[in-house]
Design a protein around this motif. Structure first.
Motif: not given
Length: 507
Positions: A104-105, A366, A368-369, A402, A485, A487-488, A490, A495
């Motif tokens: 997702t990134t 993550r 990144k997340h 998100t 998924k 992305p929750r 960021s 997003y």
């Protein structure tokens, strides 16, 4: 042969593995060190093995000093060389399978090598261990009297230079042993269908007539499937269709936002939920206790583990520690060396140890997340817990969400902006926002400090999503079904701005 006898034989066979699991529980560091030396020995005559002189590495310290950390981008040239037909590049046995993952990134596809050793000694071994641990904890299980409803990826396999790539689930289905295919539904043909919106009714058609005793898949997409099954059949819950269903094996995203909704789908006190932690790069951990959110780190799957504390991840003083140096309740980035030839490879996930005897973890997010624009160190684990608590307190349900930062401009303070799609709406959105903010502060002290007297951060802002907003976003980005998924969290607004642009219905 009667199904009850088959169930007894299968249970007995799987439980034999318990003794091997007990070995790495008792000697975790010895098992990991021996595994590392075996991986180095196997790959010493590969291109990467000769470059870093694997044959002279006799301990972890030398390994850590000599071999650099690899991200996918840094390892990609070696992968591409193998995809073009070259072998013995980073692993000694022939690699012809590559798990395609866009994540997702980054819109660019990743092609993760999957060796025969990884298929047999990691992915399929883990599938059997999952059943073994569940059966060991549930002596009266009738799991093999019926079938497992599996919901995997929906991409076909593509051939290129005598190598094949596709979703990991497609690769596993293509190579699965007969016992697994016999005990699964839907059929391989339907499981591998490419178009989600065509695949969905096909799965429903094949599975509603089966005696389903277990389910396996990502919670978000499984929820879509199960709600469609109820709509198709007109039933009130899934036990009216599958009365013998006893367990749901889930992974891929946190289960917390979905837990209460699944309890309504399977209204049975002893219905079990077992979490797994796997990825294209390998199978890492399995829930080994009933009614637990902790996962046992599996140490004999051909994967050697290292960890980077998130407090200094990516900085000049970044520290890397092996398993025997980890601490409880610290967030770590996961780095692996595997029997598919990935060497000191950052997979992008973060975990937190809840126990070190044995080594149990929870997946916290993550690399990144997360959001750390204002020093708040907000992890997905935090937002999932706060959201679940708020929904429980206000009797509402969330389908997807998100979060992104609202950046400071001039004298204006920052904040967090949410887009939330509700299944059951709260009575008052303002009350929901205030309680969610309060629960986040209770869970994350860094966020609480930044929110104190609105010193750095203003109260969070919520946008109520129109129906199917996240589904439409996934569809527009070619990510329907399978392992895809939302992305929750960021650190940027990419997003969130895309979702707000698609938000045509004002609520």
């Amino acid at each position: 042969m009667p199904l009850t006898i088959i169930n007894s034989i299968a249970s007995w066979f799987l439980k034999k593995r318990i003794h091997q699991i007990e070995l790495f529980l008792k000697y975790p560091h010895e098992v990991q060190n021996e595994l590392l030396l075996n991986l180095l020995k196997q790959a010493e005559n590969t291109e990467i093995g000769k470059k870093y002189d694997f044959s002279s590495i006799k301990n972890y310290d030398t390994f850590a000093q000599r071999i650099p950390i690899f991200t996918y981008e840094e390892f990609e040239p070696l992968i591409e060389k193998t995809r073009k037909g070259n072998q013995n590049v980073f692993w000694n046995s022939s690699i012809k399978w590559f798990a395609k993952s866009s994540g997702t990134t980054n819109a660019k596809s990743k092609f993760i090598p999957v060796s025969n050793e990884a298929l047999e000694n990691c992915h399929y071994k883990a599938s059997k261990d999952l059943l073994c641990l569940y059966l060991n904890n549930n002596e009266n299980s009738q799991l093999f009297v019926g079938k497992s409803l599996r919901l995997g990826g929906s991409k076909q396999l593509y051939e290129n230079n005598n190598t094949f790539f596709g979703d990991l689930s497609a690769i596993l289905i293509e190579n699965m042993p007969l016992w697994a295919e016999f005990s699964s539904t839907p059929s391989n043909k339907v499981s591998l269908m490419g178009d989600w919106e065509t695949k969905l009714p096909a799965i429903i058609n094949e599975t509603i007539q089966e005696n389903v005793t277990s389910l396996a898949g990502v919670p978000s997409w499984m929820m879509v499937l199960l709600n469609n099954i109820l709509e198709t059949t007109g039933k009130n819950n899934l036990l009216e269709i599958w009365p013998n269903a006893e367990v749901y094996f889930h992974g891929g995203v946190s289960f917390e936002p979905y837990r209460e909704q699944y309890k309504k789908l399977f209204p049975k006190d002893n219905f079990c939920y077992y979490e797994i932690y796997n990825a294209s790069e390998g199978f890492f951990a399995i829930q080994d206790q009933n009614n637990s959110n902790e996962l046992l780190l599996m140490l004999d799957y051909g994967i050697f583990y290292e960890f980077i504390p998130m407090e200094n991840f990516g900085s000049a003083n970044q520290k890397i520690v092996p398993l025997n140096e980890v601490e409880i309740n610290k967030n770590y980035a996961v780095m692996i060396t595997t029997n598919s030839g990935l060497w000191r490879y950052l997979i992008g996930d973060t975990i937190r140890f809840t126990s070190i005897n044995p080594y149990r973890i929870v997946v916290s997010g993550r690399t990144k997340h997360h959001i750390n624009v204002f020093g708040e160190e907000l992890m997905v684990e935090n937002t999932d817990k706060a959201l679940a608590k708020t929904c429980s307190e206000l009797a509402c349900e969330v389908l997807e969400y998100t979060v992104a930062p609202i950046f400071m401009e001039g004298k204006q303070k920052g904040a967090h902006e949410w887009v939330i799609e509700f299944k059951t709406f709260p009575h008052c959105t303002a009350s929901f926002s205030a309680l969610l903010d309060k629960n986040l502060q209770a869970i994350n002290s860094d966020y609480e400090a930044k929110r104190y007297n609105n010193m750095t951060l203003n109260p969070l802002k919520i946008n109520v999503a129109r129906t199917n907003l996240f589904y439409d976003w996934l569809k527009e980005n070619g990510k329907l079904g399978g392992q895809n998924k939302i992305p929750r969290l960021s650190n940027d607004r990419l997003y969130l701005e895309q979702l707000l642009k698609m938000q045509t219905l004002q609520v």
